[in-house]
Design a protein around this motif. Sequence first.
Motif, PDB file in Angstrom:
ATOM      1  N   LYS A 306       0.825  -1.207   0.000  1.00  0.00           N
ATOM      2  CA  LYS A 306       0.000   0.000   0.000  1.00  0.00           C
ATOM      3  C   LYS A 306       0.862   1.262   0.000  1.00  0.00           C
ATOM      4  O   LYS A 306       0.568   2.234  -0.698  1.00  0.00           O
ATOM      5  CB  LYS A 306      -0.920   0.000   1.223  1.00  0.00           C
ATOM      6  N   LEU A 307       1.938   1.245   0.798  1.00  0.00           N
ATOM      7  CA  LEU A 307       2.826   2.408   0.858  1.00  0.00           C
ATOM      8  C   LEU A 307       3.465   2.674  -0.501  1.00  0.00           C
ATOM      9  O   LEU A 307       3.469   3.816  -0.990  1.00  0.00           O
ATOM     10  CB  LEU A 307       3.917   2.170   1.912  1.00  0.00           C
ATOM     11  N   LEU A 308       3.994   1.630  -1.123  1.00  0.00           N
ATOM     12  CA  LEU A 308       4.726   1.805  -2.373  1.00  0.00           C
ATOM     13  C   LEU A 308       3.808   2.016  -3.569  1.00  0.00           C
ATOM     14  O   LEU A 308       4.258   2.517  -4.605  1.00  0.00           O
ATOM     15  CB  LEU A 308       5.644   0.598  -2.615  1.00  0.00           C
ATOM     16  N   ASP A 309       2.537   1.658  -3.445  1.00  0.00           N
ATOM     17  CA  ASP A 309       1.589   1.939  -4.529  1.00  0.00           C
ATOM     18  C   ASP A 309       1.523   3.437  -4.821  1.00  0.00           C
ATOM     19  O   ASP A 309       1.264   3.847  -5.951  1.00  0.00           O
ATOM     20  CB  ASP A 309       0.188   1.430  -4.172  1.00  0.00           C
ATOM     21  N   GLY A 310       1.769   4.248  -3.785  1.00  0.00           N
ATOM     22  CA  GLY A 310       1.699   5.698  -3.955  1.00  0.00           C
ATOM     23  C   GLY A 310       2.993   6.320  -4.425  1.00  0.00           C
ATOM     24  O   GLY A 310       3.057   7.538  -4.617  1.00  0.00           O
ATOM     25  N   MET A 311       4.025   5.509  -4.607  1.00  0.00           N
ATOM     26  CA  MET A 311       5.326   6.036  -5.058  1.00  0.00           C
ATOM     27  C   MET A 311       6.049   5.013  -5.929  1.00  0.00           C
ATOM     28  O   MET A 311       7.261   4.804  -5.798  1.00  0.00           O
ATOM     29  CB  MET A 311       6.180   6.451  -3.855  1.00  0.00           C
ATOM     30  N   GLN A 312       5.314   4.391  -6.833  1.00  0.00           N
ATOM     31  CA  GLN A 312       5.889   3.342  -7.683  1.00  0.00           C
ATOM     32  C   GLN A 312       7.064   3.844  -8.507  1.00  0.00           C
ATOM     33  O   GLN A 312       8.063   3.147  -8.671  1.00  0.00           O
ATOM     34  CB  GLN A 312       4.802   2.785  -8.610  1.00  0.00           C
ATOM     35  N   ASP A 313       6.956   5.092  -9.031  1.00  0.00           N
ATOM     36  CA  ASP A 313       8.026   5.578  -9.893  1.00  0.00           C
ATOM     37  C   ASP A 313       9.281   5.970  -9.115  1.00  0.00           C
ATOM     38  O   ASP A 313      10.265   6.397  -9.700  1.00  0.00           O
ATOM     39  CB  ASP A 313       7.554   6.745 -10.765  1.00  0.00           C
ATOM     40  N   HIS A 314       9.251   5.815  -7.797  1.00  0.00           N
ATOM     41  CA  HIS A 314      10.472   5.998  -7.027  1.00  0.00           C
ATOM     42  C   HIS A 314      11.420   4.822  -7.226  1.00  0.00           C
ATOM     43  O   HIS A 314      12.627   4.948  -6.964  1.00  0.00           O
ATOM     44  CB  HIS A 314      10.159   6.109  -5.528  1.00  0.00           C
ATOM     45  N   TYR A 315      10.890   3.694  -7.675  1.00  0.00           N
ATOM     46  CA  TYR A 315      11.697   2.471  -7.720  1.00  0.00           C
ATOM     47  C   TYR A 315      11.687   1.790  -9.083  1.00  0.00           C
ATOM     48  O   TYR A 315      12.241   0.706  -9.222  1.00  0.00           O
ATOM     49  CB  TYR A 315      11.210   1.501  -6.630  1.00  0.00           C
ATOM     50  N   THR A 316      11.079   2.413 -10.086  1.00  0.00           N
ATOM     51  CA  THR A 316      11.178   1.898 -11.447  1.00  0.00           C
ATOM     52  C   THR A 316      12.519   2.309 -12.032  1.00  0.00           C
ATOM     53  O   THR A 316      13.311   3.004 -11.394  1.00  0.00           O
ATOM     54  CB  THR A 316      10.031   2.422 -12.317  1.00  0.00           C
ATOM     55  N   PHE A 317      12.792   1.901 -13.276  1.00  0.00           N
ATOM     56  CA  PHE A 317      14.092   2.141 -13.909  1.00  0.00           C
ATOM     57  C   PHE A 317      14.482   3.616 -13.841  1.00  0.00           C
ATOM     58  O   PHE A 317      13.690   4.496 -14.186  1.00  0.00           O
ATOM     59  CB  PHE A 317      14.051   1.679 -15.368  1.00  0.00           C
ATOM     60  N   ALA A 318      15.690   3.895 -13.377  1.00  0.00           N
ATOM     61  CA  ALA A 318      16.255   5.242 -13.217  1.00  0.00           C
ATOM     62  C   ALA A 318      15.589   6.034 -12.102  1.00  0.00           C
ATOM     63  O   ALA A 318      15.959   7.174 -11.853  1.00  0.00           O
ATOM     64  CB  ALA A 318      16.188   6.032 -14.527  1.00  0.00           C
ATOM     65  N   GLN A 319      14.610   5.447 -11.468  1.00  0.00           N
ATOM     66  CA  GLN A 319      13.935   6.052 -10.310  1.00  0.00           C
ATOM     67  C   GLN A 319      13.557   7.523 -10.552  1.00  0.00           C
ATOM     68  O   GLN A 319      13.958   8.430  -9.821  1.00  0.00           O
ATOM     69  CB  GLN A 319      14.822   5.896  -9.069  1.00  0.00           C
ATOM     70  N   PRO A 320      12.743   7.773 -11.578  1.00  0.00           N
ATOM     71  CA  PRO A 320      12.400   9.154 -11.950  1.00  0.00           C
ATOM     72  C   PRO A 320      11.635   9.900 -10.874  1.00  0.00           C
ATOM     73  O   PRO A 320      11.767  11.124 -10.755  1.00  0.00           O
ATOM     74  CB  PRO A 320      11.542   8.982 -13.215  1.00  0.00           C
ATOM     75  N   GLY A 321      10.847   9.185 -10.065  1.00  0.00           N
ATOM     76  CA  GLY A 321      10.090   9.854  -9.014  1.00  0.00           C
ATOM     77  C   GLY A 321      11.004  10.504  -7.994  1.00  0.00           C
ATOM     78  O   GLY A 321      10.762  11.641  -7.551  1.00  0.00           O
ATOM     79  N   ILE A 322      12.067   9.804  -7.628  1.00  0.00           N
ATOM     80  CA  ILE A 322      13.013  10.362  -6.666  1.00  0.00           C
ATOM     81  C   ILE A 322      13.767  11.536  -7.282  1.00  0.00           C
ATOM     82  O   ILE A 322      13.973  12.570  -6.626  1.00  0.00           O
ATOM     83  CB  ILE A 322      13.992   9.275  -6.178  1.00  0.00           C
TER      84      ILE A 322
END
Length: 453
Positions: A306-322
Amino acid sequence: MRSNSTNSNHHLREDKAESPDSRFNQTLRSVQGMLKGRSIPGKVTLTRRSDPLDDSSWQDRSPKYERSLSENDTGPSDHMDKSMEEDDKGPSKPSAHENLNMSKSSTSDVHSTPKEVQKSTIGARATDSARVMKFTKELSGTTVILERLRELAWSGIPPYMRPTVWKLLLGYAPPNSDRREGVLRRKRLEYLDCVAQFYDIPDTERTEEEINMLRQIAVDCPRTVPDVSFFQQAQVQKSMERILYTWAIRHPASGYVQGINDLVTPFLVVFLSEYLEGSVDNWSLSDLSPEKISCLEADCYWCLTKLLDGMQDHYTFAQPGIQRLVFKLKELVRRIDEPVSRHMEEQGLEFLQFAFRWFNCLLIREIPFQLVNRLWDTYLAEGDALPDFLVYIFASFLLTWSDKLQKLEFQEMVMFLQHLPTENWTHLELEMVLSRAFMWHSMFNSSPSHLAS
């Protein structure tokens, strides 16, 4: 609104002669005037008062629950709260101001804020029992009103209520109490099915990529929170391994990324407090039945999901969310404390060099572990707005050392930011960080153009 504007202009006229270093203090005074008397999460208000700030008014933002709980009710973070209990039994003591001065001497302008901030009171005086009663009232109804629960949780949750409240805030447990037990039972069985399908299989049935991922998880688990002996237990590391591998297999867009292992740890400690008593240093999973361990793992797995559902793009390739949030952090610091921002730029220090880890691990590696649960109360109370609010928390965290950073050259600054002096932090410093973050969020979030590059 006109009177607030007049007050702000008055302060600006008074401060014309001040040095550039006073801009940060001026910002805090302006925000305080803007928010004067307004409600903020947890029913906390920023108001002026004539008497000095006492230690107890800070403790309202980090309440203690031991006095209204039995010894068996206390959770893993209770022992941190006990150090502040004596000052709460009566009026302010000299030691309260001495403690505040100690924290001010080791930090920057943030702790050298003007007397207006020291004189502000953070909400009305609330006793532990009154606060526990509010939580009890919200949780005892047939249907929990999540918005009211979020307001209460933002300022800290009684430790023995934390497991229930976290599950509700994350949407893992349903608000309707009649459905709750059945939903949790079904989700726990679903987790067991996933473990049997993906984890409890021979390596011959895994792809090479899955084998490498499982190997990396097995390497990372023993490195997780190395200063807490509980996480060095082989059985705890095996539970973490099952949770992380199962999550990674079911989320192929990101898979396992180093740092996610840290995010499991608060859930393990909080949900284990439902089964074990005393200090976390004395806990052992071997004291639990296999059925309870399965329930514990399932709760951690679903809440991590549930926590990571709200920040999925933090941990996808190249971590664009971060990367996006790090850029926002740089812009926010530039607006709040231009001298620090300019000095870091002149020294060639990129925010990614230190802030990437902050966003990747949500500050778990930067503060004492006994403060993490309190910090996560606020994280989870923010809900879907958490990623954006992290920018304000991390700006407040960084600018705790504003003066110090301006005196350091590049290499010294890198070393300092990688080993921040937080080992002696208590709830006082953490509440300071969160309070400033809220003020800045109120000031800038409604005017995003202020942060435009």
